[in-house]
Design a protein around this motif. Structure first.
Motif, short mmCIF file in Angstrom:
data_model
loop_
_atom_site.label_atom_id
_atom_site.label_comp_id
_atom_site.label_asym_id
_atom_site.label_seq_id
_atom_site.Cartn_x
_atom_site.Cartn_y
_atom_site.Cartn_z
N MET A 112 0.87 -1.28 0.09
CA MET A 112 -0.05 0.22 -0.02
C MET A 112 0.90 1.26 -0.13
O MET A 112 0.47 2.28 -1.04
CB MET A 112 -0.92 0.12 1.11
N HIS A 113 1.93 1.19 0.75
CA HIS A 113 2.78 2.34 0.91
C HIS A 113 3.46 2.82 -0.36
O HIS A 113 3.74 3.85 -0.78
CB HIS A 113 3.97 1.83 1.95
N ARG A 114 3.88 1.66 -1.34
CA ARG A 114 4.40 1.77 -2.39
C ARG A 114 3.51 2.39 -3.53
O ARG A 114 3.92 3.10 -4.49
CB ARG A 114 5.08 0.36 -3.05
N VAL A 115 2.19 1.85 -3.37
CA VAL A 115 1.22 2.29 -4.41
C VAL A 115 0.92 4.04 -4.04
O VAL A 115 1.14 4.74 -4.97
CB VAL A 115 -0.01 1.50 -4.23
N ILE A 116 0.75 4.12 -2.86
CA ILE A 116 0.56 5.71 -2.41
C ILE A 116 1.70 6.55 -2.93
O ILE A 116 1.61 7.54 -3.30
CB ILE A 116 0.13 5.98 -1.24
N ARG A 117 2.88 5.90 -2.95
CA ARG A 117 4.19 6.78 -3.19
C ARG A 117 4.11 7.11 -4.60
O ARG A 117 4.81 8.10 -4.91
CB ARG A 117 5.39 6.01 -2.70
N LEU A 118 3.48 6.50 -5.50
CA LEU A 118 3.18 6.91 -6.80
C LEU A 118 2.95 8.26 -7.23
O LEU A 118 3.03 8.85 -8.02
CB LEU A 118 2.66 5.75 -7.79
N LYS A 119 2.09 8.71 -6.18
CA LYS A 119 1.72 9.86 -6.15
C LYS A 119 2.67 11.14 -6.36
O LYS A 119 2.22 12.28 -6.77
CB LYS A 119 0.54 10.33 -5.09
N ARG A 120 3.79 10.75 -5.88
CA ARG A 120 4.71 11.62 -5.92
C ARG A 120 5.13 12.18 -7.22
O ARG A 120 5.89 13.21 -7.74
CB ARG A 120 5.90 11.35 -5.08
N TYR A 121 4.70 11.15 -8.17
CA TYR A 121 5.01 11.67 -9.69
C TYR A 121 4.14 12.66 -10.21
O TYR A 121 4.39 13.38 -11.40
CB TYR A 121 5.06 10.28 -10.52
N GLU A 122 3.16 13.21 -9.61
CA GLU A 122 2.10 14.28 -10.07
C GLU A 122 2.90 15.42 -9.72
O GLU A 122 3.12 15.79 -8.28
CB GLU A 122 0.73 13.91 -9.01
N GLN A 123 3.03 16.08 -10.88
CA GLN A 123 3.94 17.56 -10.91
C GLN A 123 2.81 18.61 -11.20
O GLN A 123 2.00 18.47 -12.18
CB GLN A 123 5.15 17.35 -11.55
N HIS A 135 -1.39 17.21 -2.44
CA HIS A 135 -1.98 16.03 -2.01
C HIS A 135 -2.97 15.84 -1.05
O HIS A 135 -3.76 14.93 -0.96
CB HIS A 135 -0.73 14.88 -1.73
N ASN A 158 -2.86 17.03 -11.63
CA ASN A 158 -1.73 17.28 -12.42
C ASN A 158 -1.37 16.22 -13.11
O ASN A 158 -1.47 15.18 -12.72
CB ASN A 158 -0.32 17.90 -11.82
N ASP A 159 -0.68 16.35 -14.31
CA ASP A 159 -0.25 15.22 -15.16
C ASP A 159 0.91 14.56 -14.41
O ASP A 159 1.84 15.14 -13.97
CB ASP A 159 0.25 15.47 -16.41
N PRO A 160 0.84 13.26 -14.26
CA PRO A 160 2.08 12.65 -13.64
C PRO A 160 3.39 12.71 -14.54
O PRO A 160 3.11 12.61 -15.70
CB PRO A 160 1.59 11.00 -13.45
N ASP A 161 4.60 12.70 -13.95
CA ASP A 161 5.90 12.58 -14.53
C ASP A 161 5.79 11.56 -15.32
O ASP A 161 5.33 10.46 -15.07
CB ASP A 161 6.58 12.68 -13.40
N ASP A 197 7.43 -0.07 -8.84
CA ASP A 197 6.06 -0.09 -8.25
C ASP A 197 4.88 0.23 -8.98
O ASP A 197 3.76 -0.44 -8.82
CB ASP A 197 6.11 0.92 -7.01
N LEU A 255 -6.15 6.58 -6.98
CA LEU A 255 -5.49 6.96 -5.82
C LEU A 255 -5.99 8.32 -5.22
O LEU A 255 -6.01 8.42 -4.08
CB LEU A 255 -3.79 7.33 -6.16
N ASP A 314 3.81 8.66 3.44
CA ASP A 314 3.96 7.82 2.35
C ASP A 314 4.46 8.67 1.20
O ASP A 314 5.22 8.10 0.35
CB ASP A 314 2.67 7.34 2.13
N ILE A 315 3.90 9.75 0.85
CA ILE A 315 4.34 10.50 -0.51
C ILE A 315 5.70 11.31 -0.23
O ILE A 315 6.45 11.23 -0.81
CB ILE A 315 3.25 11.35 -0.85
#
Lengths: 140, 198
Positions: free
Chosen positions: A1-12, B44, B104-107, B115, B138, B157-158
């Motif tokens: 779960m932690h890894r999936v949520i971490r994917l949100k960091r790609y939203e820029q 977020h 926002n669009d993801p990188d 992952d 998400l 987490d993020i």
């Protein structure tokens, strides 16, 4: 779960967003300086309201006559002065009694002047002060 | 040949002191330094780019107005994050049900993230999910969380903050942070059960 949520960091944010952020911050700061404060806004509104307000021709005369009438009414209703009688009434409401008072003889014969122990005496008072109104205005 | 002099980056404390003395360029440097990180935190939480931009501008404006009262009892980092979190939670309470997500669009690097590959295909090519689908799910799962739970998930987490730092920013104990994370993860697991690894 932690890894999936971490994917949100790609939203820029959009490209160049952070470069323009500081510029926008300065712009907003300047705009805020130009924006009048609430007190200034209220003052301005009040002054504009006052400038629009026209005083009727007889308003000053009317206000003066109302003031004169009010003054006469106030002077006629002078506050009642307190009399000495009023003071005596107020003092007598809370009498002070002295228990077991024994008269002292200044002469040599004590038995002649000594009263029986069960004898009662009416209370007596000595006012130390004179009413202020009896004072001479020029006494120092 | 002249050796190129490198100006060392100023630390936060020095920049704060210069701002307090009336040097606005020092605060500009703090804005540049903190805006990307605080953007992520606010974004977020709100899941809306326009709201995030407005809120972040207000956060820095508030920080600038009250920087004279900053006595350095906590680090500037903690102080700034606390302002951002409090203002965002207040904003979300006011916004309540009026939500218009503008994601926002993801990188593009997300597609190469192991992952992401694991979460989207999970060894089953028929179960492939697009980036936008995943992003939508998400965000929907995050928005289901309470504000208090969402903020800890965002920071831990993020953004990868340690529990101790989160507890300082939120002004709660580390135990409370761990407990909120536990409940938030449990709720996220229910919302994102399809991405659960076998």
């Amino acid at each position: 779960m932690h890894r999936v949520i971490r994917l949100k960091r790609y939203e820029q944010p959009p490209q160049g967003y952070h470069e323009g952020f500081l510029r926008e911050f300065h712009h907003r700061q300047r705009a805020e300086l130009l924006k009048p404060s609430l007190s200034a806004l209220l003052r301005e509104r009040f002054s504009s309201l006052m400038s629009d307000f026209r005083v009727p021709a007889m308003a000053y005369a009317g206000a003066a006559s109302v003031a004169v009438i009010a003054g006469v009414v106030i002077l006629r209703q002078a506050p009642p002065t307190e009399t000495p009688r009023a003071y005596s009434v107020s003092y007598s409401q809370a009498p002070v009694t002295i228990q077991k008072m024994q008269p002292v003889s200044l002469r040599g014969d004590a038995s002649a002047t000594t009263l029986p122990p069960n004898a009662t005496f009416p209370p007596s008072y000595l006012l130390q002060a004179r009413p202020a109104s009896y004072e001479s205005s020029l006494s120092f | 040949m002249t050796a190129e002099l490198e100006i060392p980056p100023h630390n936060d404390q020095e920049l704060v002191a210069r701002t307090q003395k009336g040097d606005p360029t020092a605060f500009d440097e703090l804005v540049v330094r903190y805006s990307p990180r605080l953007y992520g935190l606010v974004y977020h939480m709100t899941s809306n780019h326009e709201d995030t931009n407005d809120l972040l501008q207000d956060v820095f404006a508030k920080a600038y107005r009250s920087i004279c009262n900053f006595r350095g009892k906590s680090s500037f980092y903690t102080w700034m994050h606390s302002i951002a979190v409090n203002m965002t939670i207040n904003f979300l309470k006011k916004r309540n049900r009026r939500q218009h997500p503008s994601m926002n669009d993801p990188d593009s690097r997300i597609e190469n993230d192991p992952d992401f590959i694991a979460a989207t295909s999970n060894g089953d090519p028929t179960r492939e999910v697009t980036v936008h689908e995943l992003q939508k799910k998400l965000n929907a799962a995050m928005q289901k969380l309470s504000h208090e739970h969402r903020v800890v998930v965002t920071m831990f987490d993020i953004q990868g903050m340690p529990h101790a730092e989160i507890s300082k920013i939120l002004g709660v104990s580390e135990g409370t942070v761990r407990s909120r994370l536990f409940y938030a993860h449990r709720q996220l697991q229910i919302s994102l059960h399809e991405f659960k690894r076998n």
